[in-house]
Write a protein that holds these residues in place. Structure first.
Motif, mmCIF file in Angstrom:
data_model
loop_
_atom_site.group_PDB
_atom_site.id
_atom_site.type_symbol
_atom_site.label_atom_id
_atom_site.label_comp_id
_atom_site.label_asym_id
_atom_site.label_seq_id
_atom_site.Cartn_x
_atom_site.Cartn_y
_atom_site.Cartn_z
ATOM 1 N N ALA A 1 43.153 45.526 36.279
ATOM 2 C CA ALA A 1 43.835 45.597 37.702
ATOM 3 C C ALA A 1 43.142 44.509 38.267
ATOM 4 O O ALA A 1 42.018 44.128 38.222
ATOM 5 C CB ALA A 1 42.995 47.061 38.152
ATOM 6 N N LEU A 2 43.699 43.978 39.480
ATOM 7 C CA LEU A 2 43.264 42.893 40.163
ATOM 8 C C LEU A 2 42.032 43.030 40.933
ATOM 9 O O LEU A 2 41.271 42.306 41.362
ATOM 10 C CB LEU A 2 44.476 42.467 41.208
ATOM 11 N N ASP A 3 41.862 44.495 41.220
ATOM 12 C CA ASP A 3 40.739 44.628 41.933
ATOM 13 C C ASP A 3 39.634 45.339 41.053
ATOM 14 O O ASP A 3 38.787 45.895 41.517
ATOM 15 C CB ASP A 3 41.006 45.894 43.160
ATOM 16 N N THR A 4 39.839 44.935 39.863
ATOM 17 C CA THR A 4 38.474 45.138 38.750
ATOM 18 C C THR A 4 37.202 44.604 39.591
ATOM 19 O O THR A 4 37.206 43.490 39.734
ATOM 20 C CB THR A 4 38.893 44.555 37.626
ATOM 21 N N ASN A 5 36.257 45.424 39.817
ATOM 22 C CA ASN A 5 34.886 45.071 39.867
ATOM 23 C C ASN A 5 34.071 45.173 38.747
ATOM 24 O O ASN A 5 32.943 44.447 38.487
ATOM 25 C CB ASN A 5 34.435 45.876 41.326
ATOM 26 N N ASP A 6 34.015 46.319 38.165
ATOM 27 C CA ASP A 6 33.193 46.739 37.000
ATOM 28 C C ASP A 6 33.791 46.427 35.842
ATOM 29 O O ASP A 6 34.715 47.064 35.235
ATOM 30 C CB ASP A 6 32.758 48.085 37.338
ATOM 31 N N THR B 1 32.141 46.457 32.813
ATOM 32 C CA THR B 1 31.410 46.852 31.910
ATOM 33 C C THR B 1 32.260 47.863 30.893
ATOM 34 O O THR B 1 32.258 47.380 29.716
ATOM 35 C CB THR B 1 30.267 47.851 32.266
ATOM 36 N N GLY C 1 31.002 37.692 38.297
ATOM 37 C CA GLY C 1 30.103 38.730 37.699
ATOM 38 C C GLY C 1 30.565 39.162 36.168
ATOM 39 O O GLY C 1 29.372 39.363 35.555
ATOM 40 N N PRO D 1 37.616 37.796 40.596
ATOM 41 C CA PRO D 1 36.372 36.592 40.674
ATOM 42 C C PRO D 1 35.770 37.283 39.368
ATOM 43 O O PRO D 1 35.553 38.342 38.804
ATOM 44 C CB PRO D 1 35.446 37.285 41.664
#
Lengths: 336, 238, 286, 452
Positions: free
Chosen positions: D233-238, D240, D265, D262
């Motif tokens: 997903a484009l809003d993937t933050n995590d 792991t 990370g 981004p």
């Protein structure tokens, strides 16, 4: 509406203005007339601003659509671009996936319908409750819709969007009138609604809903009606925006930033007045695209949000109601 | 001579365009119990909210000689004006005991406050039984006791009571009568607003009749009890 | 299969702990002043950037402390410099705080560019728990979260000032009548909420990303958690944080990440339709 | 694919003097006409002495700013050498903020107010797509630099060449080609390190669809097991869960296609947790010369596809010329032109040559001549030998991709972040980029992460 207020004297005009604008003095009538005349004659005195003014007209439609529900009832929507964006995407998806030559008389009503359906999904669960629920749902709604555009990228083009929509026109003068005239018509209808008893009840809901409810009025029904009007307005504007750019992407028509810009426009122009947001759209777009560009592309946004903040703290009623009452009390001055 | 506990002079209070209180004047001397009687909606609650600093006003309100508008809400409580309101305004998810502890909030001497709490439990044994119960689960009468109890813990110099008998069963009102007698013996100055005129007359030395925002009659309780108008309009209605 | 379940349990617990940190401050401010503080997400951002900027000079622990303090001070500043003047109008406050958040976003973009930044680990390294790789920072976030919740619990139940905060959130009039200094309670609440946001922000910034756009998602989360948990209820927001955290983890595992918001919206709508006061809420006051 | 060598134009500069004088006369008249039609102010808005080049880029990204500076560099160099057709050249630049709507407004204003005669720019495909109609309507030469979507040409030129003829893409090669080359790069890694299992992870966006579809299947065809082919997903933050998944799949490398998400990370958590696989692919953020410092050095061993090897290998003799000129002019972020900068620099120069040959820069009057000469381009740029595909090719006006990634035509390069010798890295860091593939331009070996 007519551009002949300033030559008035005719009883019809007088009655109209008294009914819908309160008791304006002749300076107020004159300045409203001058403003309208100025808008209608932009190609003759500000030719290089036609594109900006055309864009502002569309944003004026959005801001009015926001204003008739949120500005009047104080149920603040943070996701109105879901309605306009939903309409724009309906136009795009139809043209892109069904038939590239589909006529506007088919896509346009369907787009408005889409805005209504999306709007009712927001409104039905939340409008019987207090404001914050509505705000949260609208905020989530626009985030979800944006997400769906990506999920169904096959049909929506994902972030690349849909380019198949035909552009209205490349002649800036025509473009300006194509956007201005619908905007003024919508504005006229909504001003009438806003100044009628319906509008008064909506504003009263915004001030003290409990009091209105205790007087036996079904506020939920009024809110739903206001929302329906809002959705139709957003639908028209959204479909227009699709044809304005000739392409549809999430960031152009849908993302939450677009919704917050609508809020900002209504705040600057004057919430709950319909005419205020029209002016607000012109002020906002001109500030954004012409004046504040001196601060750079990020700096102008910072300046814009600070200006909106200034209005919220110091000039809550917005700039146009302020000017209107100044003209009303002192006489003289110009602009709407 | 000492300032009166409370001296109201020419008080006007408005809600938007409607005048809630119109040229109200009233005084309460130390140790006195004063009653404000009148029908529902006459402006009693507005008057009491104004005394707590919640409403803006015009005219003059002097609390122990100080103009009220110059005091913060917190200062008002510090001066000893404690408001026991019609809605009780208890802390619904605090236990009885925690509510009483909040009563001790304004006091500097927490040790003394603890003693007062014990005294309140003596005064209202039903509260003692329900120490750990959340306030919202109490019955109406118990909530009234808790509200009065909490006000007493704040060590009031002027206790203002808004409709203490509202919605209470006669048996409970009998209990309240006893409580009032005890409070008066303690020498607490009390201003009480009541629709229950007979209750007010039983305890107050002087009465004011407040009708549609104006004081229409005032005098010693005994005098008003004999007044034809008061008798016809207000006595026996409850 | 079993290991998948364990993974979900662990991952869910770690993220939920951070969500709880984010939501508590938001709900407290709502409780004591009826204010939905939409700058809340921006406070997280401030803390993350504060850690990013100061950590190379004053070390990791120093950076964490500066981040928390700065978020608390910023929160206090938002109250004293803006909200205090408009708080009597809920709607204006609502809109003003989101405009302030947008302005902060642009200011951050100007200062640090749109580029997402990487924060140095607070505790470098990782450990495998039941086959799931956990960074020490995730565990640290979990510990921090519960320590802070414990401290808050002690404060609001065992100190006079803390009890006054809780009391004010239950009944503002009751608080006035018992002599609670409302402006002081509000100031304290904004400070505490800022500190919680600061801790949450450093961990979000560290474990996810630090960028000028990082404020919106936590804000939406806090908003959702508070509605589900019941507005103003600290207990409710902790439970709802875990609920949302686990539902998200499950959604990502079963349906894929893009459906997170979709599922969240459906849950919110269900809550609003059938239990608008939330799990532990009273009716929405005023 | 048919190539149309363009020797016939090589000598056109010999009679440039005569051409120029004639052009000036002609364009002054036309300029006046244009001015009155567009209702514009100012006499020099036309072509009366200044040729205005519009530049549209998200200038707050490193790629966008690198491009803007390189464009300015190109314009300055042109002016030092007498301008174009003896006219001064002026750069008019605007920030698209990567938003189609912003770009649309900005370009509309550039056309109507500034009277630009050529537009260069945009790394963002949605922006390029949304500008196509507007630019075509105004017959404005538009040289796309950076955006890689094949849709720009497949949806426009291939349908109606005449309408969209003024739109060209000097580089890079389109994303279908990139997907193909990426698979070849996978094979290279397989041969080099003996890797047999790979993961393909693309962000869930339209531009990566070819990589999900093609790269994976091409890898499979060449005998490599693609254990993971995920879209995130484009809003993937995590990151792991994804990194864990790749690890447990046994893949030796994760080929990513990541632009909007981004990745700083992800990079640091990959490196710090020593995930036992290599990171390769198209990682837009990693193209920036400052990616090493952005990730605090955890970018080491990460490889990304990029054009011109971001200036870290000599693709043509001109590569280092542009690099040196840029670095003597600018020392702030981005400290190199970025791959877009090279292409933009080339685009402006090849445009200059084309209009010199055409003898006119007046696109409103004589777009056909300009297009004809642009079509005939055979330009040695800083990132490759640039020719365009013909009107009958699959992607008319798109850059000619050559026969393979190492071809002199529009080469496709992979750079890897590696430790610099003697701390002599980019800026004051210990990291530098080396071109690791294709072999033609290689100046370093692809290194596997030290912890693998």
């Amino acid at each position: 509406m007519s551009n002949e207020y300033d030559r008035s004297g005719e009883p019809v005009v007088q009655r109209f203005t008294r009914e819908f604008l309160g008791e304006p003095n002749r300076y107020q009538i004159a300045s409203a007339g001058v403003a309208l005349l100025a808008l209608l004659t932009v190609p003759f005195w500000a030719g290089q601003y036609l594109y900006v003014f055309a864009l502002a007209s569309i944003w004026a439609i959005f801001a009015m659509g926001w204003d008739i529900i949120s500005g009047h009832t104080n149920y603040i929507s943070f996701g109105h671009s879901a309605l306009s964006g939903g309409a724009a995407y309906t136009t795009g998806v139809l043209v892109h996936n069904v038939n590239p030559d589909m006529a506007m008389y088919i896509t346009f009503p369907l787009s408005i319908l889409a805005a209504i359906v999306i709007g009712l999904l927001f409104a039905v669960p939340t409008l019987r409750l207090e404001g914050p629920y509505f705000s949260l749902i609208t905020l989530l709604g626009v985030l979800v819709l944006t997400q769906l555009v990506y999920i169904y990228g096959e049909y929506t083009g994902g972030e690349l969007g849909i380019t198949a929509v035909s552009t209205l026109t490349y002649n800036l003068t025509n473009l300006y009138y194509y956007t201005l005239i619908p905007m003024l018509l919508i504005g006229a209808v909504l001003v009438v609604v806003s100044q009628s008893n319906i509008g008064r009840i909506l504003r009263a809901i915004g001030e003290n809903e409990a009091a209105i409810e205790s007087s036996g009025i079904d506020t939920t029904r009024f809110k739903l009606w206001a929302f329906l009007m809002s959705a139709i307005t957003m639908g028209i504007g959204g479909a227009m925006l699709a044809h304005f750019y000739g392409n549809i992407t999430p960031s152009t028509v849908l993302v939450v930033d677009r919704s917050l810009e609508m809020v900002a426009i209504a705040v600057i122009g004057g919430m709950g007045t319909i005419a205020g947001p029209i002016g607000g759209a012109f002020v906002f777009i001109i500030l954004r695209d012409e004046v504040l560009t001196v601060f750079g592309s990020t700096g102008r946004w910072l300046a814009l949000w600070l200006i909106v903040l200034f209005f919220l703290v110091f000039l809550r009623d917005g700039i146009f109601p302020f000017i209107w009452s100044r003209i009303g009390s002192i006489g003289g001055g110009r602009d709407e | 001579m000492a300032d009166p506990v409370l001296e109201i002079d020419g008080l006007d209070v408005t809600y938007g365009k409607t005048q809630a209180l119109d040229d109200v004047s009233l005084r309460v001397e130390e140790g006195e119990t004063v009653g404000v009687i009148g029908p529902n909606g006459a402006g009693k609650t507005t008057l009491f909210d104004t005394l707590s600093g919640i409403k803006e006003y015009e005219g003059s309100i002097k609390l122990f000689g100080e103009e009220l508008s110059e005091l913060s809400k917190r200062d008002i409580v510090d001066r000893g004006l404690v408001h026991c309101s019609e809605e009780h305004d208890l802390f619904p998810f605090f236990s009885v005991h925690e509510n009483l502890l909040m009563g001790a909030y304004p006091r500097d001497d927490q040790e003394a406050a603890r003693e007062t709490i014990d005294w309140v439990y003596e005064l209202f044994p039903r509260l003692d039984e329900r120490r750990e119960q959340d306030a919202e689960t109490l019955s109406g009468g118990e909530q009234q006791m808790l509200a009065i109890g909490r006000a007493l813990v704040s060590d009031p110099k002027l206790l203002i009571l808004d409709e203490p008998t509202l919605g209470l069963a006669p048996v409970i009102i009998d209990d309240l009568d006893d409580t009032f007698e005890q409070l008066k013996r303690e020498g607490i100055t009390i201003l009480i607003a009541e629709q229950n005129t007979t209750f007010a007359m039983r305890h107050a030395e002087r009465l004011y009749l407040l009708e549609t925002g104006e004081i229409t009659l005032e005098g010693p309780a005994a005098e008003l009890r004999e007044d034809d108008y008061v008798r016809d309009a207000y006595i026996g209605v409850t | 299969m079993i290991s998948d379940i364990i993974t979900i349990l662990i991952v869910g617990a770690m993220i939920s702990a951070i969500y709880a940190l984010i939501a508590i401050g938001f709900t407290m401010i709502f409780g004591v002043g009826g204010i939905l503080n939409l700058t809340h997400g921006a406070l997280l951002m401030i803390a993350a950037y504060a850690y990013f900027v100061t950590q190379p000079y004053i070390g990791r622990a120093g950076g964490v402390i500066v981040g928390i303090v700065l978020a608390a001070v910023a929160s206090y500043g938002v109250y004293m410099g803006l909200v205090r003047y408009i708080e009597e109008n809920v709607v204006i406050t609502f809109m003003a705080t989101i405009m302030a958040a947008l302005a902060l976003q642009e200011a951050m973009t100007m200062a640090f560019s749109q580029q997402a930044q990487v924060l140095t680990p607070i505790m470098p390294g990782s450990v495998a728990i039941a086959g799931t790789r956990m960074q020490y920072d995730q565990l640290l976030a979990f510990v921090f979260s519960w320590v802070m919740i414990g401290m808050l619990w002690y404060y609001v139940t065992n100190t006079k000032d803390g009890r006054a905060i809780l009391a004010t959130s239950m009944s503002e009039r009751g608080a006035i009548f018992t002599g609670v200094d409302l402006p002081r309670v509000r100031r304290q609440t904004w400070l505490i909420a800022g500190a919680f946001a600061g801790v949450g922000g450093i961990f979000i910034g560290r474990l996810q990303q630090t960028s000028p756009e990082m404020w919106l998602e936590p804000l939406t989360l806090a908003f959702m958690i508070v509605i589900i948990g019941g507005v103003g209820s600290i207990k409710g927001s902790i439970i709802a944080a875990y609920l949302i955290g686990y539902i998200e983890t499950l959604t990502v595992a079963l349906l894929g990440a893009p459906y997170r918001v979709v599922v969240a919206l459906l849950i919110i709508i269900a809550v609003i339709m059938y239990r608008p006061e939330g799990l532990y809420g009273r009716e929405y006051l005023e | 694919m048919s190539r149309e060598p363009s020797q016939q134009n090589r000598d056109s500069s010999s009679n440039s003097d005569r051409t120029n004088r004639r052009t000036v006369l002609k364009t002054v008249g036309a300029g006046a006409a244009v001015t009155s039609i567009a209702g514009c102010l100012g006499g020099s808005g036309g072509t009366g002495g200044t040729i205005k080049i519009g530049h549209i880029m998200p200038v707050e990204t490193d790629n966008g700013l690198g491009s803007e500076r390189s464009a300015q560099l190109a314009v300055d160099q042109l002016n030092e050498n007498g301008g174009i057709l003896d006219n001064d050249v002026e750069l008019v630049t605007a920030d698209s903020a990567a938003q189609p709507s912003e770009a649309h407004s900005a370009v509309t204003e550039m056309i109507n107010r500034e009277n630009i005669q050529m537009l260069v720019g945009t790394v963002v495909s949605e922006v390029a797509l949304s500008l196509a109609d507007l630019v075509a309507e105004n017959d404005l030469p538009f040289l796309i630099t950076g955006a890689a979507s094949p849709r720009i040409f497949a949806e426009n030129h291939a349908q109606n060449y005449d309408q969209f003829k003024s739109i060209f893409r000097p580089g890079p090669v389109n994303s279908i080609k990139q997907a193909e080359y990426l698979a070849q790069y996978g094979q290279f890694l397989s041969e080099e390190h003996g890797w047999d299992t790979m993961a393909v992870v693309s962000e869930d966006a339209a531009w990566t669809q070819d990589i999900t579809d093609m790269t994976a299947s091409l890898l499979e065809e060449s005998g490599i097991d693609v254990a993971v082919n995920e879209r995130v997903a484009l809003d993937t933050n995590d990151w792991t869960p994804i990194l864990d998944q790749v690890e447990s799949s046994g893949a030796q490398t994760m080929i990513g296609a990541l632009s909007h998400i981004p990745i700083t990370g992800m990079t640091s958590s990959w490196s710090r947790n020593e995930y036992p696989f290599s990171l390769d692919g198209v990682m837009i953020a990693a193209q920036s010369p400052q990616f090493w410092s952005d990730t605090q050095g955890t970018a080491e061993y990460l490889s990304t596809a990029t054009s011109a090897a971001d200036g870290f290998a000599d693709i043509t003799p001109k590569t280092s010329e542009v690099m040196d000129a840029y670095q003597s002019e600018y020392d702030s972020r981005p400290t190199t032109p970025t791959f877009v900068g090279f292409i933009t620099h080339d685009a402006i120069n090849l445009y200059a040559e084309a209009v010199e040959r055409a003898g006119t820069a007046n696109h409103r009057e004589d777009i056909d001549s300009i297009v004809e000469e642009l079509q005939a381009t055979d330009f040695e740029g800083s990132y490759g030998q640039i020719q365009f595909q013909g009107p009958d090719d699959e992607y008319p006006n798109d850059v000619y991709p050559g026969e393979g990634p190492g071809d002199e035509f529009a080469p496709f390069t992979i750079t890897q972040w590696q430790a610099a010798e003697d701390g002599n890295g980019i800026g004051d860091t210990d990291g530098t980029k080396r071109c690791v593939w294709p072999e033609t331009y290689q100046n370093g070996d692809h290194q596997t992460p030290s912890w693998m």
